[in-house]
Design a protein around this motif. Structure first.
Motif, PDB file in Angstrom:
ATOM      1  N   ARG A 115       0.986  -7.718  -3.403  1.00 32.67           N
ATOM      2  CA  ARG A 115       1.572  -6.547  -2.750  1.00 32.67           C
ATOM      3  C   ARG A 115       2.230  -6.965  -1.436  1.00 32.67           C
ATOM      4  NH1 ARG A 115      -0.799  -0.860  -3.137  1.00 32.67           N
ATOM      5  NH2 ARG A 115       0.732   0.291  -1.977  1.00 32.67           N
ATOM      6  N   ARG A 116       3.471  -6.587  -1.265  1.00 30.56           N
ATOM      7  CA  ARG A 116       4.201  -6.922  -0.040  1.00 30.56           C
ATOM      8  C   ARG A 116       3.831  -5.948   1.063  1.00 30.56           C
ATOM      9  NH1 ARG A 116      10.295  -7.064  -1.995  1.00 30.56           N
ATOM     10  NH2 ARG A 116      10.642  -7.166   0.230  1.00 30.56           N
ATOM     11  N   ARG A 117       3.793  -6.443   2.281  1.00 32.44           N
ATOM     12  CA  ARG A 117       3.532  -5.616   3.464  1.00 32.44           C
ATOM     13  C   ARG A 117       4.812  -5.548   4.287  1.00 32.44           C
ATOM     14  NH1 ARG A 117      -1.349  -3.227   3.379  1.00 32.44           N
ATOM     15  NH2 ARG A 117      -2.961  -4.582   2.608  1.00 32.44           N
ATOM     16  N   ASP A 134       6.465  -4.288   8.029  1.00 29.52           N
ATOM     17  CA  ASP A 134       6.103  -3.899   9.388  1.00 29.52           C
ATOM     18  C   ASP A 134       6.657  -2.503   9.688  1.00 29.52           C
ATOM     19  OD1 ASP A 134       8.827  -4.159  10.219  1.00 29.52           O
ATOM     20  OD2 ASP A 134       8.498  -6.242  10.781  1.00 29.52           O
ATOM     21  N   ARG A 170       9.843  -0.154   7.955  1.00 28.54           N
ATOM     22  CA  ARG A 170       9.645   1.162   7.335  1.00 28.54           C
ATOM     23  C   ARG A 170      10.460   2.222   8.059  1.00 28.54           C
ATOM     24  NH1 ARG A 170       3.553   0.076   7.332  1.00 28.54           N
ATOM     25  NH2 ARG A 170       3.705   1.366   9.186  1.00 28.54           N
ATOM     26  N   ASN A 173      -2.008   6.070   9.912  1.00 24.48           N
ATOM     27  CA  ASN A 173      -1.284   4.798   9.956  1.00 24.48           C
ATOM     28  C   ASN A 173       0.143   5.014  10.422  1.00 24.48           C
ATOM     29  OD1 ASN A 173      -3.398   3.192   9.145  1.00 24.48           O
ATOM     30  ND2 ASN A 173      -2.809   3.236   6.992  1.00 24.48           N
TER      31      ASN A 173
END
Length: 84
Positions: free
Chosen positions: A5-7, A9, A13, A68
């Motif tokens: 899974r890519r994250r 920053d 987003r 978040n």
């Protein structure tokens, strides 16, 4: 084997949300950014929820996912959209 899974920053987003809001085309924004077609729409929805939670429920704690977004600087008064 499953994909990692890519994250992304918060700035990435926020840029994606800004692009979708300007153009109104989530799928095209996803193609332009090289990400899954549904991802920008999810981020726009999360941003909208964060803004609504922050504006309407000062005494209530937002859900972890919305928290978040709030913690990453997305949503709310004084929100700054990054240049794209």
């Amino acid at each position: 084997m499953g994909e990692t899974r890519r994250r992304f920053d918060p700035e990435f987003r926020a840029s994606a949300v800004h692009i979708v809001r300007e153009r109104g085309q989530s799928a095209q924004a996803a193609r332009d950014l090289g990400i899954n077609a549904g991802t920008p729409a999810n981020w726009v929805q999360m941003d909208r929820q964060a803004r609504e939670q922050e504006a309407g429920s000062v005494g209530n704690r937002p859900s972890p996912s919305v928290r978040n977004w709030l913690g990453s600087g997305l949503g709310g008064p004084g929100h700054h959209q990054p240049s794209v």
